[in-house]
Design an enzyme around this catalytic site. Structure first.
Site, PDB file in Angstrom:
ATOM      1  N   ARG A 196       0.843  -1.196   0.000  1.00  0.00           N
ATOM      2  CA  ARG A 196       0.000   0.000   0.000  1.00  0.00           C
ATOM      3  C   ARG A 196       0.874   1.240   0.000  1.00  0.00           C
ATOM      4  O   ARG A 196       1.676   1.442   0.912  1.00  0.00           O
ATOM      5  CB  ARG A 196      -0.917  -0.012   1.221  1.00  0.00           C
ATOM      6  CG  ARG A 196      -1.921   1.114   1.234  1.00  0.00           C
ATOM      7  CD  ARG A 196      -2.921   0.963   2.353  1.00  0.00           C
ATOM      8  NE  ARG A 196      -2.301   1.055   3.676  1.00  0.00           N
ATOM      9  CZ  ARG A 196      -2.987   1.152   4.805  1.00  0.00           C
ATOM     10  NH1 ARG A 196      -4.300   1.146   4.772  1.00  0.00           N
ATOM     11  NH2 ARG A 196      -2.366   1.236   5.964  1.00  0.00           N
ATOM     12  N   THR A 251      -0.862   7.568  -1.089  1.00  0.00           N
ATOM     13  CA  THR A 251      -2.118   7.470  -1.828  1.00  0.00           C
ATOM     14  C   THR A 251      -3.028   6.356  -1.330  1.00  0.00           C
ATOM     15  O   THR A 251      -4.219   6.330  -1.648  1.00  0.00           O
ATOM     16  CB  THR A 251      -1.851   7.229  -3.318  1.00  0.00           C
ATOM     17  OG1 THR A 251      -1.228   5.948  -3.482  1.00  0.00           O
ATOM     18  CG2 THR A 251      -0.922   8.306  -3.874  1.00  0.00           C
ATOM     19  N   ASP A 296      -1.430  -3.440  12.960  1.00  0.00           N
ATOM     20  CA  ASP A 296      -0.992  -3.953  11.666  1.00  0.00           C
ATOM     21  C   ASP A 296      -0.843  -5.472  11.759  1.00  0.00           C
ATOM     22  O   ASP A 296       0.016  -5.974  12.491  1.00  0.00           O
ATOM     23  CB  ASP A 296       0.334  -3.316  11.264  1.00  0.00           C
ATOM     24  CG  ASP A 296       0.774  -3.721   9.863  1.00  0.00           C
ATOM     25  OD1 ASP A 296       1.170  -4.883   9.682  1.00  0.00           O
ATOM     26  OD2 ASP A 296       0.715  -2.874   8.964  1.00  0.00           O
ATOM     27  N   ASP A 355       2.687  -6.921  10.901  1.00  0.00           N
ATOM     28  CA  ASP A 355       3.685  -6.662  11.943  1.00  0.00           C
ATOM     29  C   ASP A 355       3.463  -7.566  13.152  1.00  0.00           C
ATOM     30  O   ASP A 355       4.422  -8.075  13.763  1.00  0.00           O
ATOM     31  CB  ASP A 355       3.629  -5.202  12.379  1.00  0.00           C
ATOM     32  CG  ASP A 355       4.249  -4.263  11.350  1.00  0.00           C
ATOM     33  OD1 ASP A 355       4.957  -4.755  10.448  1.00  0.00           O
ATOM     34  OD2 ASP A 355       4.014  -3.045  11.438  1.00  0.00           O
TER      35      ASP A 355
END
Length: 211
Positions: A106, A110, A202, A205
Site C-alpha cells: 500500500r 495514496t 498492523d 507486523d
C-alpha cells in the site's frame, strides 16, 4: 450492519479468539497461534458448500460410496504478506488445496495498492479461489487482487478477512459485487492513516514481529 454478500462469522470460539488477538500486549507467538486457530475455525464456515465427489471405499464391514472434498480444485490465494498468517490454518483443514500468491503493498501517501508479485496454479478456470487477507481496511488491495484474479477466469472467488471496515466493504463490493466476503468482525471504521479502528494494529507486523 447488513450487506449483501457479507458473511459475518459470529461463532463464539471465533469471537473469543479474536478478542484475545486484539489485545495490544499479546505476544507475537500468541498472536500467530491464535490466528492459526481462528483461520481453521473460519475455514469450516467458508467451505460449508465446497464441492465433493463420491469415491468407493471399504469399511471394516462392506464397500460403499462416500463423499470426499475435491481439494485439488480449491486454491487459497494469499495476499502477501499478512495473508500467509491465514494460510497454514486453512491448509490444515483443506490440505489438498493449491496455493497462489499476490504481492501488493500500500502506497503510504495514496493508499493505492501496487502489485509486485503474482503466481497462480495452472488451469485456474477449473478452480474455486479463496482469497486470504486478515484486514479489509480501505479495500484497495482486495479490489486490486480480485481484479487481477478475474483475469485468470476461476470458477468462483471468495474473499476472507479477519476484520473489515465499512469503507472497505463498500469499496470492495462497489468493484466486485459478485464476490462474497467472509469476516469475523465489521469494525467501526478507519483512522486518518487508513487503519481499522478499534482493530488490532498492523496484522503483518503482529504476525511476523516487525514494526
Amino acid at each position: 450492519m447488513s450487506l449483501p454478500q457479507v458473511h459475518h462469522i459470529t461463532h463464539p470460539l471465533v469471537q473469543h479468539k479474536l478478542t484475545l488477538m486484539r489485545q495490544k500486549d499479546r505476544s507475537t507467538s500468541g498472536f500467530r497461534r491464535l490466528l492459526n486457530e481462528i483461520s481453521m475455525l473460519m475455514a469450516y464456515e467458508i467451505t460449508r458448500d465446497i464441492p465433493t465427489q463420491l469415491i468407493e471405499i471399504e469399511t471394516p464391514l462392506e464397500t460403499m460410496q462416500a463423499p470426499v472434498i475435491d481439494g485439488k480444485k480449491t486454491v487459497f490465494v494469499s495476499i502477501l504478506r499478512a495473508g500467509n498468517g491465514f494460510l497454514d490454518g486453512m491448509l490444515n483443514v483443506v490440505p489438498g488445496a493449491r496455493v497462489g500468491h499476490v504481492g501488493l503493498y500500500r502506497d503510504p501517501k495514496t493508499l493505492v495498492a501496487v502489485e509486485y508479485y503474482f503466481k497462480m496454479p495452472s488451469d485456474m478456470h477449473e478452480r474455486d479461489v479463496i482469497v486470504l487477507d486478515p484486514m479489509l481496511a480501505t479495500g484497495n488491495s482486495a479490489v486490486a487482487a480480485v481484479e487481477r484474479l478475474k483475469e485468470c477466469n476461476p470458477k468462483s472467488i471468495r474473499f476472507v478477512c479477519l476484520l473489515a471496515a465499512p469503507e472497505g466493504l463498500k469499496n470492495f463490493h462497489g468493484s466486485h459485487p459478485d464476490v462474497p466476503v467472509y469476516t469475523a468482525a465489521i469494525d467501526r471504521g478507519l483512522n486518518e492513516h487508513g487503519y481499522i479502528v478499534p482493530g488490532l494494529g498492523d496484522a503483518g507486523d503482529r504476525i511476523f514481529g516487525t514494526k
